[in-house]
Design an enzyme around this catalytic site. Structure first.
Site, PDB file in Angstrom:
ATOM      1  N   CYS A 158     -45.481 -43.994  10.209  1.00 40.65           N
ATOM      2  CA  CYS A 158     -44.416 -43.667   9.251  1.00 40.65           C
ATOM      3  C   CYS A 158     -44.370 -44.702   8.124  1.00 40.65           C
ATOM      4  CB  CYS A 158     -43.077 -43.595   9.984  1.00 40.65           C
ATOM      5  SG  CYS A 158     -41.788 -42.734   9.068  1.00 40.65           S
ATOM      6  N   CYS A 346     -44.381 -35.261  -0.878  1.00 40.78           N
ATOM      7  CA  CYS A 346     -43.477 -36.329  -0.462  1.00 40.78           C
ATOM      8  C   CYS A 346     -42.845 -36.970  -1.689  1.00 40.78           C
ATOM      9  CB  CYS A 346     -44.247 -37.380   0.340  1.00 40.78           C
ATOM     10  SG  CYS A 346     -43.230 -38.755   0.911  1.00 40.78           S
TER      11      CYS A 346
END
Length: 400
Positions: A158, A346
């Protein structure tokens, strides 16, 4: 007889799959959602919570009213066992639920033993409660400032959240008048800046390097963490990075109960799936989101994981729902979308700035990819947060 679809989990993957399969079959199916949490959480906003920009009420909502409005039963309980042969799931009060089709969307848990001292001495933002604990640590830091470190350990995937928190930290230090008084360090397992766990994108390394230089951030790249002391990060190469405030992103694991499920999951608790998101071993079991195993297509000097974020999770969930609907109609489940072929979409926030990340594929080889910096990225993330919470609260999963 109406078929029974059982969904484990009620966040990005679980909510999307449950609502989508109900929509695909125009309601002609019994859907039950079992989840340890009775609230949906918009995880991307956890980066703001430690700085007082969000609280629990801002980024969560109860799932039962949404599911009930769409004719879906909700059971607030944790699954404790899956028997894919008997087609049964056991929950924490001992009850068992049978199914015709199962969707596992149980998300992740932190690998708390990634390095000694992580659980005891590191703050993180990967869960709501951990982010709230980090908020307390940040308030203590403001009363007694010192050096700051933001890190992503070996095996972490992440990295987007790590970068977002890093740049939001820099922004908050500026606002507090501490930028020139505090040394801010980024420690990452990535082989280069902007790898993100997806192999990087054109000019990403240069762009991230410019961001770090502009903010006066030092970086330690392609390095693991040996352990976390109280007030210091000790790196695998022996360097000690002291901190008054630190935030560390660990690797994720699948849920423990999946590890003992007749070979359904791998050693990390992830369900091994085909491109249909069916289990490799059971045609009637699906897994989406973090719960689905994804192969890392490379080796790096320091191991890195792959980010299974909200957008690919939604794609997986819709793919699974379409295939389940096909099976119920007596058709073959032919809808496929391998993880690596899902588009990369994103928005990386940086306080009052940011970067929009777009690519035709999540993993290389790609035909194109681009990073677009600017304040519009921050505004886009704010807008998307409000839109997505509205969309999910109303169960409008067919909207983009």
């Amino acid at each position: 007889m109406r078929r029974k679809v059982l969904v484990l989990g009620a966040n990005f993957g679980g909510m999307t799959a449950a609502l989508a399969v109900k929509h695909e079959l125009e309601g002609d199916v019994d859907v039950t959602v079992v989840s340890a949490s009775d609230h949906f959480l918009f995880n991307p906003s956890l980066i703001w919570l430690p700085f007082g920009k969000r609280d629990e009420a801002d980024i969560t909502f109860p799932v039962a009213p949404t599911l009930d409005a769409h004719g879906i039963e909700f059971v607030h309980a944790a699954a404790t066992a899956v028997d894919p042969v008997a087609k049964q799931v056991t929950i924490d009060d001992g009850r068992q639920f049978g199914y015709d089709y199962l969707v596992i969307a149980t998300g992740y848990r932190n690998k708390d033993d990634v390095v000694p001292g992580f659980k005891e001495n590191a703050n993180t933002i990967t869960t709501l409660r951990e982010a709230e604990r980090t908020a307390v640590a940040w308030r203590r830091f403001l009363d007694d400032p010192g050096d700051v470190v933001v890190a992503a350990t070996q095996g972490a995937g992440c990295f987007g959240a790590a970068y977002e928190f890093l740049f939001n930290t820099a922004y908050q230090l500026r606002k507090a008048g501490l930028q020139k008084k505090v040394k801010l360090t980024y420690v990452t397992a990535e082989p280069f800046l902007g790898h993100f766990g997806i192999g990087g994108l054109p000019h990403g390394e240069q762009l991230l390097g410019m961001f770090l230089k502009k903010e006066g951030i030092e970086a330690r790249i392609s390095v693991g963490i040996d352990h976390v002391d109280d007030g210091a990060l000790v790196l695998a190469d022996g360097e000690t990075v002291p901190f008054a405030f630190g935030m560390v992103i660990p690797p994720f694991l699948g849920q423990r109960f999946l590890e003992d499920s007749n070979g359904l999951a791998d050693e990390k608790g992830y369900v091994v799936v085909r491109d249909t998101y069916q289990s490799e071993k059971h045609d009637d079991v699906y897994a989406v989101g973090v719960a689905a195993a994804v192969d890392v297509p490379w080796q790096t000097p320091t191991p890195v994981g792959i980010p299974k974020t909200g957008f690919p999770t939604e794609v997986m969930a819709h793919t699974a729902a379409e295939n389940i609907a096909a099976q119920i109609r007596g058709e073959e489940p032919v809808n496929t979308k391998s993880f690596g072929d899902i588009k990369a979409v994103c928005v990386m926030d940086a306080g009052n700035n940011g970067v929009i990340i777009l690519a035709d594929k999540m993993l290389p080889p790609r035909k194109h990819g681009v990073l677009i910096p600017g304040p519009q990225a921050h505004l886009m993330k704010l807008g998307f947060e409000k839109y997505f919470l509205w969309k999910m609260r109303h169960g409008y999963v067919q909207l983009p």
